[in-house]
Design an enzyme around this catalytic site. Structure first.
Site, PDB file in Angstrom:
ATOM      1  N   LYS A 153       8.243  -6.817   9.723  1.00  0.00           N
ATOM      2  CA  LYS A 153       7.491  -7.540   8.781  1.00  0.00           C
ATOM      3  C   LYS A 153       8.385  -8.654   8.360  1.00  0.00           C
ATOM      4  O   LYS A 153       7.822 -10.070   8.139  1.00  0.00           O
ATOM      5  CB  LYS A 153       7.074  -6.683   7.520  1.00  0.00           C
ATOM      6  CG  LYS A 153       6.083  -5.901   7.449  1.00  0.00           C
ATOM      7  CD  LYS A 153       5.765  -5.100   6.213  1.00  0.00           C
ATOM      8  CE  LYS A 153       4.610  -4.091   6.158  1.00  0.00           C
ATOM      9  NZ  LYS A 153       3.308  -4.496   6.491  1.00  0.00           N
TER      10      LYS A 153
ATOM     11  N   THR B 125       3.853   4.485   7.787  1.00  0.00           N
ATOM     12  CA  THR B 125       4.717   4.192   6.543  1.00  0.00           C
ATOM     13  C   THR B 125       4.864   5.560   5.779  1.00  0.00           C
ATOM     14  O   THR B 125       3.845   6.397   5.964  1.00  0.00           O
ATOM     15  CB  THR B 125       3.946   3.204   5.702  1.00  0.00           C
ATOM     16  OG1 THR B 125       2.636   3.719   5.464  1.00  0.00           O
ATOM     17  CG2 THR B 125       3.820   1.729   6.386  1.00  0.00           C
TER      18      THR B 125
ATOM     19  N   CYS C 263       1.132   2.468  11.944  1.00  0.00           N
ATOM     20  CA  CYS C 263       1.352   1.269  11.231  1.00  0.00           C
ATOM     21  C   CYS C 263       1.126   0.080  12.112  1.00  0.00           C
ATOM     22  O   CYS C 263       1.816   0.208  13.279  1.00  0.00           O
ATOM     23  CB  CYS C 263       2.858   1.332  10.396  1.00  0.00           C
ATOM     24  SG  CYS C 263       3.308  -0.081   9.451  1.00  0.00           S
TER      25      CYS C 263
ATOM     26  N   ARG D 246       0.798  -1.028  -0.147  1.00  0.00           N
ATOM     27  CA  ARG D 246       0.139   0.141  -0.061  1.00  0.00           C
ATOM     28  C   ARG D 246       0.778   1.284   0.034  1.00  0.00           C
ATOM     29  O   ARG D 246       0.635   2.289  -0.689  1.00  0.00           O
ATOM     30  CB  ARG D 246      -0.919   0.033   1.473  1.00  0.00           C
ATOM     31  CG  ARG D 246      -1.987  -0.963   1.144  1.00  0.00           C
ATOM     32  CD  ARG D 246      -1.647  -2.409   1.229  1.00  0.00           C
ATOM     33  NE  ARG D 246      -0.818  -2.817   2.481  1.00  0.00           N
ATOM     34  CZ  ARG D 246      -0.042  -3.923   2.491  1.00  0.00           C
ATOM     35  NH1 ARG D 246      -0.206  -4.800   1.336  1.00  0.00           N
ATOM     36  NH2 ARG D 246       0.394  -4.187   3.768  1.00  0.00           N
TER      37      ARG D 246
ATOM     38  N   THR E 143      -2.408   2.382   5.966  1.00  0.00           N
ATOM     39  CA  THR E 143      -2.186   2.992   4.851  1.00  0.00           C
ATOM     40  C   THR E 143      -3.394   2.301   3.846  1.00  0.00           C
ATOM     41  O   THR E 143      -3.618   3.120   3.055  1.00  0.00           O
ATOM     42  CB  THR E 143      -0.709   2.388   4.060  1.00  0.00           C
ATOM     43  OG1 THR E 143       0.038   2.070   5.364  1.00  0.00           O
ATOM     44  CG2 THR E 143      -0.352   3.037   2.861  1.00  0.00           C
TER      45      THR E 143
END
Lengths: 229, 229
Positions: free
Chosen positions: A164, A124, A195, A46, A82
Site C-alpha cells: 500500500k 488482512t 487481500c 476496513r 475486507t
C-alpha cells in the site's frame, strides 16, 4: 453500466479496472463495457474497523454506491475483500445490486476437479477475523486454514502495508512466501490471495498450487453477468 | 475530487488511473486523492470523427463531464490525446475545469535543458491531422515532425489498433520502432507517445532520446494541481 466501488486501496482499484478491461472480449474500444469507478481513499480502514480501531466504513460505502447509481451504474463490484464484511448493511441501505466477490471465489473453488477440500488464506487481519471466507467456503464443503497470529501480523500485514505504501521489498516478499509455504505444509491445496494487495506482491507461479486472485475472479464474473453496452 | 473522462480506450484509462495512483505521494490509502473515473467506450472514434468518418464525440464527452461534475469532480483529466481536439467545445458547453494534457506536454518539453527544438510525434492520424501538438508546441518554439503518410497508416495506426484489440505482435512493435527511428534520423530530439496506446507498445528505453508519455505528464500535473482530500 458497471460501477466499481473502490479506493480500498487505490492501486488495487486501478489493478481491478485493468483486469476488467483485459477480461472483456473486445476487438475495439466500442465493444468494451461502460464502467464508472468511484475511488474514495478516505474510506476508513476496513481491517481496523472490524477490530474496533477505526470508524464503521459503511456510510462511505453508501455514499459511493449512491454516487455510482446516480451516475447510471446498475451493478456494482467492490474490489476489496475486507469491505465485503459491510456488504449486508450496504445492500440493506441502498438496495444496490452487488456482484459478491467472496461468493464468486467460493463458487470457483467448488467447481475445481479434483475437488479441493482445504485452502489457505492470505488476507488482512480484519478479513481473517470476520470469517468472511471461512463462512462462504464451508457452505461449499471447503475448509479454510489461516496463518498463526504472529505470522499474520509480522509477515502478512507487514507485506500488505508495504505494498500500500509503495515500499515493498524482497524481504517483505520472502516473508509472505514463507507464510504461503506454511499453509501448504498444513494441507492447503490452493491459496486465496484474499487481500487486493497480495496479488501485487506474489504471483501464481511462485507457488506449487493455484493462487486464487479474487479480483480476477470478480472481473470475470462481472463480464459474464453484463451484456455489451 | 479528480474526475477522469475516459474509455478512449479503456485500457489506456486504466493505465492512466494506475499512473495517477503511483504519482501520488502517499504512504497509506487515506493519503491518496479521491478519484472518479467515467470510462465510456461508446464514445465514437475520435480519430475517425476528425476526418469525417464517425459522429462528433462531443455529446458523449459532455455527458461524461456532467456525470463527473454531478458526482463531485472539481477538476477533469482526459487521458486521450485525440479527444483534446474537442476540448474547446466541451469547456464551452460544460464550463468544466480541465487539466489540458497537450498544454502540460508543451510546458514540460519547453522546460528541458539543453533546449529541445524538434520533436517527433507518434499519434493517431486524427491527432496528427488536427495539428493539436503542432499548435501547442510551436507556441513554445518547438517544431513537430510527423511520419510520412504511408508509415502513419501502415505502421503507426496498425500498432495502435493492435494494442486496442489486445493483439499486439512483435511485428507491430518492430514497425512502430522503425517509424520512431525515422523521426530521429530527421532530427527529433524527443518523441511524443501522442496516443495513449503507444506507451503500452514501446518504452522509453527502446529509444536513444526521451519518449514523452503525455498520460504520465498529465498524471503528475493532476497530482501537483490538487491538494490531498
Amino acid at each position: 453500466m458497471i460501477g466499481v466501488l473502490g479506493g480500498m486501496g487505490p492501486a488495487a482499484t486501478a489493478d481491478f479496472f485493468l483486469k476488467l478491461t483485459a477480461a472483456t472480449p473486445a476487438a475495439r474500444d466500442q465493444e468494451h463495457r461502460h464502467v464508472i469507478v468511484w475511488s474514495d481513499p478516505t474510506v476508513p480502514d476496513r481491517s481496523d474497523a472490524l477490530i474496533g480501531l477505526a470508524p464503521d466504513p459503511t456510510p462511505w460505502l453508501v455514499r459511493g454506491a449512491n454516487a455510482l447509481r446516480d451516475a447510471g451504474a446498475t451493478i456494482v463490484a467492490i474490489p476489496c475483500n475486507t469491505a465485503h464484511a459491510f456488504v449486508p448493511r450496504l445492500v440493506k441501505e441502498t438496495g444496490i445490486d452487488i456482484v459478491h466477490m467472496i461468493d464468486e471465489v467460493a463458487q470457483t473453488l467448488a467447481r475445481q476437479r479434483p475437488a479441493i477440500r482445504t485452502v489457505g488464506l492470505l488476507a488482512t487481519t480484519g478479513t481473517v477475523a470476520t470469517h468472511l471466507y471461512q463462512e462462504w467456503l464451508v457452505s461449499h464443503g471447503i475448509d479454510v486454514i489461516v496463518p498463526d497470529e504472529a505470522a499474520q501480523e509480522e509477515n502478512v500485514m507487514r507485506g500488505i502495508r508495504a505494498i500500500k505504501a509503495g515500499a515493498y521489498t524482497a524481504e517483505d516478499r520472502r516473508r509472505l512466501l514463507s507464510v504461503a509455504d506454511d499453509l501448504l505444509a498444513r494441507g492447503a491445496r490452493a491459496v486465496i490471495a484474499g487481500c487486493t494487495e497480495i496479488p501485487l506482491g506474489i504471483r501464481d507461479t511462485d507457488l506449487p498450487v493455484p493462487l486464487v486472485d479474487p479480483t480476477q475472479v470478480l472481473a470475470e464474473a462481472v463480464v459474464r453477468q453484463t451484456v455489451r453496452v
